[in-house]
Design a protein around this motif. Structure first.
Motif, PDB file in Angstrom:
ATOM      1  N   VAL A  32       0.840  -1.201   0.000  1.00  0.00           N
ATOM      2  CA  VAL A  32       0.000   0.000   0.000  1.00  0.00           C
ATOM      3  C   VAL A  32       0.874   1.249   0.000  1.00  0.00           C
ATOM      4  N   LEU A  33       1.906   1.255   0.838  1.00  0.00           N
ATOM      5  CA  LEU A  33       2.826   2.393   0.890  1.00  0.00           C
ATOM      6  C   LEU A  33       3.539   2.587  -0.446  1.00  0.00           C
ATOM      7  N   VAL A  34       3.911   1.492  -1.069  1.00  0.00           N
ATOM      8  CA  VAL A  34       4.591   1.552  -2.365  1.00  0.00           C
ATOM      9  C   VAL A  34       3.679   2.177  -3.417  1.00  0.00           C
ATOM     10  N   CYS A  35       2.442   1.730  -3.467  1.00  0.00           N
ATOM     11  CA  CYS A  35       1.495   2.259  -4.454  1.00  0.00           C
ATOM     12  C   CYS A  35       1.252   3.750  -4.244  1.00  0.00           C
ATOM     13  N   GLU A  36       1.139   4.163  -3.002  1.00  0.00           N
ATOM     14  CA  GLU A  36       0.927   5.585  -2.708  1.00  0.00           C
ATOM     15  C   GLU A  36       2.093   6.423  -3.218  1.00  0.00           C
ATOM     16  N   ARG A  37       3.306   5.946  -2.994  1.00  0.00           N
ATOM     17  CA  ARG A  37       4.491   6.686  -3.444  1.00  0.00           C
ATOM     18  C   ARG A  37       4.606   6.694  -4.965  1.00  0.00           C
ATOM     19  N   LEU A  38       4.254   5.584  -5.604  1.00  0.00           N
ATOM     20  CA  LEU A  38       4.324   5.528  -7.064  1.00  0.00           C
ATOM     21  C   LEU A  38       3.327   6.483  -7.700  1.00  0.00           C
ATOM     22  N   LEU A  39       2.131   6.558  -7.144  1.00  0.00           N
ATOM     23  CA  LEU A  39       1.115   7.467  -7.685  1.00  0.00           C
ATOM     24  C   LEU A  39       1.517   8.920  -7.517  1.00  0.00           C
ATOM     25  N   GLN A  40       2.278   9.213  -6.473  1.00  0.00           N
ATOM     26  CA  GLN A  40       2.782  10.574  -6.282  1.00  0.00           C
ATOM     27  C   GLN A  40       3.945  10.866  -7.229  1.00  0.00           C
ATOM     28  N   LYS A  46      -1.093   4.034 -14.219  1.00  0.00           N
ATOM     29  CA  LYS A  46      -2.164   3.088 -13.934  1.00  0.00           C
ATOM     30  C   LYS A  46      -1.548   1.815 -13.364  1.00  0.00           C
ATOM     31  N   LEU A  47      -1.900   1.513 -12.125  1.00  0.00           N
ATOM     32  CA  LEU A  47      -1.377   0.335 -11.453  1.00  0.00           C
ATOM     33  C   LEU A  47      -2.427  -0.768 -11.410  1.00  0.00           C
ATOM     34  N   LYS A  48      -1.982  -1.995 -11.525  1.00  0.00           N
ATOM     35  CA  LYS A  48      -2.867  -3.152 -11.433  1.00  0.00           C
ATOM     36  C   LYS A  48      -2.182  -4.205 -10.574  1.00  0.00           C
ATOM     37  N   HIS A  49      -2.860  -4.655  -9.538  1.00  0.00           N
ATOM     38  CA  HIS A  49      -2.302  -5.671  -8.653  1.00  0.00           C
ATOM     39  C   HIS A  49      -3.027  -6.996  -8.859  1.00  0.00           C
ATOM     40  N   LYS A  81       1.336 -17.996  -7.286  1.00  0.00           N
ATOM     41  CA  LYS A  81       0.728 -17.029  -6.381  1.00  0.00           C
ATOM     42  C   LYS A  81       1.739 -16.575  -5.334  1.00  0.00           C
ATOM     43  N   PRO A  82       2.487 -15.513  -5.627  1.00  0.00           N
ATOM     44  CA  PRO A  82       3.430 -14.993  -4.630  1.00  0.00           C
ATOM     45  C   PRO A  82       2.673 -14.342  -3.473  1.00  0.00           C
ATOM     46  N   ASP A  83       3.275 -14.351  -2.298  1.00  0.00           N
ATOM     47  CA  ASP A  83       2.603 -13.839  -1.108  1.00  0.00           C
ATOM     48  C   ASP A  83       2.120 -12.396  -1.273  1.00  0.00           C
ATOM     49  N   GLY A  84       2.914 -11.589  -1.948  1.00  0.00           N
ATOM     50  CA  GLY A  84       2.544 -10.183  -2.142  1.00  0.00           C
ATOM     51  C   GLY A  84       1.934  -9.895  -3.490  1.00  0.00           C
ATOM     52  N   GLY A  85       1.694 -10.931  -4.277  1.00  0.00           N
ATOM     53  CA  GLY A  85       1.084 -10.734  -5.590  1.00  0.00           C
ATOM     54  C   GLY A  85       2.046 -10.124  -6.589  1.00  0.00           C
ATOM     55  N   ILE A  86       1.481  -9.678  -7.707  1.00  0.00           N
ATOM     56  CA  ILE A  86       2.245  -9.064  -8.795  1.00  0.00           C
ATOM     57  C   ILE A  86       1.709  -7.660  -9.031  1.00  0.00           C
ATOM     58  N   LEU A  87       2.555  -6.665  -8.874  1.00  0.00           N
ATOM     59  CA  LEU A  87       2.177  -5.278  -9.123  1.00  0.00           C
ATOM     60  C   LEU A  87       2.617  -4.896 -10.526  1.00  0.00           C
ATOM     61  N   ASN A  88       1.678  -4.383 -11.328  1.00  0.00           N
ATOM     62  CA  ASN A  88       1.951  -4.044 -12.723  1.00  0.00           C
ATOM     63  C   ASN A  88       1.644  -2.581 -13.002  1.00  0.00           C
ATOM     64  N   ILE A  89       2.268  -2.062 -14.041  1.00  0.00           N
ATOM     65  CA  ILE A  89       1.781  -0.831 -14.656  1.00  0.00           C
ATOM     66  C   ILE A  89       1.105  -1.236 -15.960  1.00  0.00           C
ATOM     67  N   ILE A  99       6.128  -4.707 -12.325  1.00  0.00           N
ATOM     68  CA  ILE A  99       7.163  -3.860 -11.734  1.00  0.00           C
ATOM     69  C   ILE A  99       7.592  -4.374 -10.357  1.00  0.00           C
ATOM     70  N   LEU A 100       6.824  -5.329  -9.810  1.00  0.00           N
ATOM     71  CA  LEU A 100       7.194  -5.897  -8.510  1.00  0.00           C
ATOM     72  C   LEU A 100       6.479  -7.229  -8.303  1.00  0.00           C
TER      73      LEU A 100
END
Length: 232
Positions: A32-40, A46-49, A81-89, A99-100
């Motif tokens: 959540v913290l990562v997404c907030e910083r990326l959006l700033q 556009k992020l997709k988890h 299925k990684p524990d933190g999922g896959i974060l995409n742009i 991206i993660l």
């Protein structure tokens, strides 16, 4: 009952792995913290988890990119299925670019067993499962020159004198632990990923700093390779 006691009891099917579930929540907080910083940092991004990656989708993409190579899977429902999922742009066409990819592993109850006067148990289950996922994700990203994978591991099995560390190093293609490897090396032959392992439990803020660093650099990589304007 202590959390690690609960972890030990799960072998008998009596309870859920409370330690791992709690730590996955810490990883969720970090994301959540990562997404907030990326959006700033990247207004309009556009992020997709995704929680999982279907093998059929991986194979479909690989066949298109490498038509001369044979790829196969058995079941349409199989997934990674990684524990933190896959974060995409996502680009303008909603195509996704990872991206993660984040994993979180806790391993080790021998500290409790020794305190109770009991013998040590075998190590390695969590790490063996990790290796399978890493192979899959590396293959899925063969077309890229980065591997935005990170795994955070903690527990007594990861003490400096533990042989388990060399199992992790092997999965990391003999790269150093607690070091960030995002960009592939030697003509992309070494797509290592980043593996952060220690005894002390990782906090959400610590994981967020590392995950953000990987994510930010990954965004810049895709902007450079595919043109930043493709994403807006």
């Amino acid at each position: 009952m202590a959390k690690k006691d609960e972890l030990r009891n799960q072998r008998e099917g009596t309870i859920i792995n409370a330690t791992s579930k709690r730590q996955e929540k810490e990883l969720d907080k970090a994301l959540v913290l990562v997404c907030e910083r990326l959006l700033q940092k990247f207004p309009g991004i556009k992020l997709k988890h995704d929680k999982q990656w279907l093998l059929k989708n991986v194979v479909s993409a690989l066949k298109e990119i490498f038509p001369e190579i044979d790829f196969y899977y058995y079941h349409d429902t199989s997934f990674m299925k990684p524990d933190g999922g896959i974060l995409n742009i996502c680009d303008k066409d909603d195509s996704k670019y990872p991206i993660l990819i984040a994993e979180k592993k806790n391993q080790g109850t021998n500290d409790l067993r020794i305190a109770e006067g009991k013998g040590k148990q075998a190590k390695g289950n969590a790490i063996e499962r990790l290796g399978k996922n890493v192979i899959g994700f590396r293959t899925a990203l063969l077309q890229e020159s980065i591997f935005p994978f990170v795994c955070f591991g903690d527990g007594c099995d990861f003490a400096d004198d533990s042989s388990i560390l060399d199992r992790v190093v092997t999965i990391a293609m003999f790269g150093r632990l607690n070091h960030q490897y995002l960009h592939n090396a030697a003509g992309s032959r070494f797509n290592r990923g980043s593996f952060y392992f220690r005894v002390q439990e990782w906090t959400a803020s610590e994981m967020a700093e590392i995950c953000y660093s990987i994510s930010e650099k990954s965004v810049y990589y895709y902007y450079s390779k595919y043109d930043e304007t493709s994403f807006f």
